[in-house]
Design a protein around this motif. Structure first.
Motif, PDB file in Angstrom:
ATOM      1  N   SER A 179       0.830  -1.200   0.000  1.00 21.45           N
ATOM      2  CA  SER A 179       0.000   0.000   0.000  1.00 21.45           C
ATOM      3  C   SER A 179       0.865   1.250   0.000  1.00 21.45           C
ATOM      4  CB  SER A 179      -0.910   0.021   1.226  1.00 21.45           C
ATOM      5  OG  SER A 179      -0.169   0.252   2.399  1.00 21.45           O
ATOM      6  N   ASP A 185      -3.815   4.463   0.633  1.00 21.75           N
ATOM      7  CA  ASP A 185      -4.565   3.241   0.381  1.00 21.75           C
ATOM      8  C   ASP A 185      -5.198   2.674   1.648  1.00 21.75           C
ATOM      9  OD1 ASP A 185      -2.183   1.897  -2.019  1.00 21.75           O
ATOM     10  OD2 ASP A 185      -3.956   3.126  -2.351  1.00 21.75           O
ATOM     11  N   ASP A 202      -8.491  -0.979  -0.876  1.00 20.07           N
ATOM     12  CA  ASP A 202      -7.851  -0.487  -2.101  1.00 20.07           C
ATOM     13  C   ASP A 202      -6.769  -1.451  -2.575  1.00 20.07           C
ATOM     14  OD1 ASP A 202      -7.796   2.950  -0.907  1.00 20.07           O
ATOM     15  OD2 ASP A 202      -9.334   1.896  -2.057  1.00 20.07           O
ATOM     16  N   ARG A 234      -8.384  -4.694  -3.841  1.00 26.43           N
ATOM     17  CA  ARG A 234      -9.017  -4.430  -5.140  1.00 26.43           C
ATOM     18  C   ARG A 234      -7.969  -4.357  -6.246  1.00 26.43           C
ATOM     19  NH1 ARG A 234     -13.609  -2.891  -7.249  1.00 26.43           N
ATOM     20  NH2 ARG A 234     -14.669  -2.858  -5.256  1.00 26.43           N
ATOM     21  N   ARG A 235      -6.862  -3.662  -5.985  1.00 28.11           N
ATOM     22  CA  ARG A 235      -5.806  -3.525  -6.982  1.00 28.11           C
ATOM     23  C   ARG A 235      -5.157  -4.876  -7.283  1.00 28.11           C
ATOM     24  NH1 ARG A 235      -3.412   0.603  -4.908  1.00 28.11           N
ATOM     25  NH2 ARG A 235      -1.907  -0.513  -3.618  1.00 28.11           N
TER      26      ARG A 235
END
Length: 140
Positions: A20, A25, A29, A32-33
């Motif tokens: 992150s 983040d 996040d 998801r990435r």
């Protein structure tokens, strides 16, 4: 969109932190990435992580992975070192990585400091990141 609560162990949380951008983040996040992003859009160097701010310097040949950055605090008798990663991030002594110089230096010193203005290349204490940024802008 509905939200769900999940429990994760310390090892998984450490993995999420490693992937992150601090103070940007959320764990969601990062997941998801890593899990949902189009693989073609991911940087080739570190899966699931966008290139750091120093990547243009690496591409231009002004920095290379493994280069050491130093900031000296003479009154406190402290010297802080950081390493440029292959994807343009900055890794500090405790292993944390940052996409930008200033948050990396803040993590080392505890105060807001302009990382571009204060980090210098270890082997050439006259060259600041700001000097390299000025060169990069001049070449563009």
């Amino acid at each position: 969109m509905a939200t769900r609560t999940i429990e994760i162990d310390d090892e998984v949380f450490a993995f999420l932190q490693h992937h992150s951008e601090p103070l940007v983040d959320t764990p969601n996040d990062v997941l998801r990435r890593l899990l949902l992003a189009d693989p073609a859009q991911r940087p080739a160097t570190t899966p699931g992580r966008r290139p750091g701010d120093l990547m243009p310097f690496i591409k231009a040949g002004l920095l290379k992975p493994g280069d050491k950055l130093v900031h000296v605090q003479p009154r406190r008798g402290l010297t802080h070192e950081a390493t440029v990663t292959p994807d343009g991030w900055i890794e500090i002594e405790d292993g944390r990585e940052f996409s930008k110089p200033s948050p990396a230096l803040k993590a080392q010193t505890g105060v807001d400091i302009n990382g571009y203005g204060k980090y210098v290349l270890k082997d050439d204490n006259e060259v600041r990141l700001q000097d390299l940024r000025d060169r990069l802008r001049g070449e563009a």
